[in-house]
Design a protein around this motif. Structure first.
Motif, PDB file in Angstrom:
ATOM      1  N   LYS A  11       0.825  -1.212   0.000  1.00 47.45           N
ATOM      2  CA  LYS A  11       0.000   0.000   0.000  1.00 47.45           C
ATOM      3  C   LYS A  11       0.861   1.265   0.000  1.00 47.45           C
ATOM      4  N   THR A  12       1.864   1.301   0.885  1.00 49.17           N
ATOM      5  CA  THR A  12       2.720   2.486   0.961  1.00 49.17           C
ATOM      6  C   THR A  12       3.527   2.647  -0.329  1.00 49.17           C
ATOM      7  N   PHE A  13       3.991   1.528  -0.902  1.00 47.03           N
ATOM      8  CA  PHE A  13       4.648   1.568  -2.207  1.00 47.03           C
ATOM      9  C   PHE A  13       3.758   2.271  -3.219  1.00 47.03           C
ATOM     10  N   ALA A  14       2.491   1.824  -3.289  1.00 48.06           N
ATOM     11  CA  ALA A  14       1.550   2.365  -4.273  1.00 48.06           C
ATOM     12  C   ALA A  14       1.287   3.844  -4.028  1.00 48.06           C
ATOM     13  N   MET A  15       1.138   4.232  -2.763  1.00 45.81           N
ATOM     14  CA  MET A  15       0.875   5.630  -2.419  1.00 45.81           C
ATOM     15  C   MET A  15       2.045   6.520  -2.830  1.00 45.81           C
ATOM     16  N   LEU A  16       3.268   6.095  -2.504  1.00 49.82           N
ATOM     17  CA  LEU A  16       4.447   6.889  -2.843  1.00 49.82           C
ATOM     18  C   LEU A  16       4.642   6.972  -4.352  1.00 49.82           C
ATOM     19  N   ASP A  17       4.398   5.875  -5.043  1.00 48.54           N
ATOM     20  CA  ASP A  17       4.551   5.881  -6.497  1.00 48.54           C
ATOM     21  C   ASP A  17       3.532   6.809  -7.145  1.00 48.54           C
ATOM     22  N   LYS A  18       2.294   6.752  -6.658  1.00 48.71           N
ATOM     23  CA  LYS A  18       1.243   7.624  -7.182  1.00 48.71           C
ATOM     24  C   LYS A  18       1.593   9.090  -6.926  1.00 48.71           C
ATOM     25  N   GLY A  19       2.031   9.393  -5.701  1.00 51.94           N
ATOM     26  CA  GLY A  19       2.389  10.766  -5.359  1.00 51.94           C
ATOM     27  C   GLY A  19       3.542  11.282  -6.199  1.00 51.94           C
TER      28      GLY A  19
END
Length: 248
Positions: A11-19
């Protein structure tokens, strides 16, 4: 909101990548709070994103770091990345007890938020998770907060892959790995939590579709959900079958 069955799905991977991708496209993106849990690969994904300094709070002879809500509000970014929506703030760290309350305040100030949550923290699901896993769920998020999101995305991973990540030390520190594998991260728990997450997101998707049909195609019926038929007799005990069908 990026939702997962348990810690370690990405989840944090996805959030950081999106940001970071939005930052590359020119959006004003800052990190309000990201919890790397000491994972180097997660920390690497912060890259050149601006990080709002955390607030350090003394509590019970220890120092804790929390998101500085007022600093994020003063910075007024277009998008704030705020990890772990269900987190309980350390007493004395701010005016809100829960991080989801901080997020609501950011949204009220016109700041878009990208965040993460595990399915066991949803208020309507937490009790069932406690019964299944034997582990108390102390931090809970009201369902209406999650349903308020403009976009809910499931970050999925198989139980086998999660257990491999755990054994390789990619989720918890080595001293906690064996205890996690024999308790919360048992295969049957991971399967059940995954199903809960899939069902919740599927329910949200169906609600979005129904709202779209009401607005755009009020006279059409799309066969996107299952039909349940109950075959019963006059014999005693069939009421349980009807109740089971109603839950489905």
């Amino acid at each position: 909101i990026y939702m997962g069955a348990v810690a370690g799905v990405g989840k944090t991977f996805a959030m950081l990548d999106k940001g970071w991708r939005r930052h590359r496209r020119g959006a004003d993106v800052v990190i309000g709070f990201v919890e790397t849990h000491g994972r180097p690969r997660t920390a690497e994904l912060i890259r050149d994103l601006e990080v709002v300094p955390r607030r350090v709070v003394a509590y019970r002879d220890s120092a804790f770091q929390e998101m500085d809500l007022d600093a994020v509000l003063a910075r007024r970014p277009e998008v704030a990345l705020v990890d772990e929506l269900a987190h309980t703030n350390v007493p004395g760290s701010g005016r809100n007890e829960k991080r989801w309350q901080d997020v609501i305040e950011l949204l009220g100030a016109g700041i878009n938020v990208i965040t993460t949550v595990n399915v066991q923290h949803l208020e309507s699901i937490a009790d069932a998770v406690e019964r299944m896993t034997g582990t108390r769920v102390r931090e809970r998020v009201p369902d209406w907060v999650v349903r308020k999101a403009d976009q809910l995305e499931l970050i999925d991973s198989s139980p086998e892959q999660l257990r491999r990540r755990m054994m390789h030390g990619n989720i918890y520190p080595p001293p906690k790995v064996q205890d996690a594998l024999t308790h919360f991260f048992r295969t049957e728990n991971l399967v059940a939590l995954r199903e809960l997450a899939l069902r919740f997101v599927a329910d949200e998707t169906e609600e979005e579709l129904l709202a779209y049909l009401r607005d755009r195609h009020p006279n059409e019926l799309w066969d996107t959900s299952e039909r349940i038929m109950v075959a019963i007799t006059a014999a005693p005990g069939t009421d349980a079958v009807i109740r089971r069908a109603a839950r489905l």
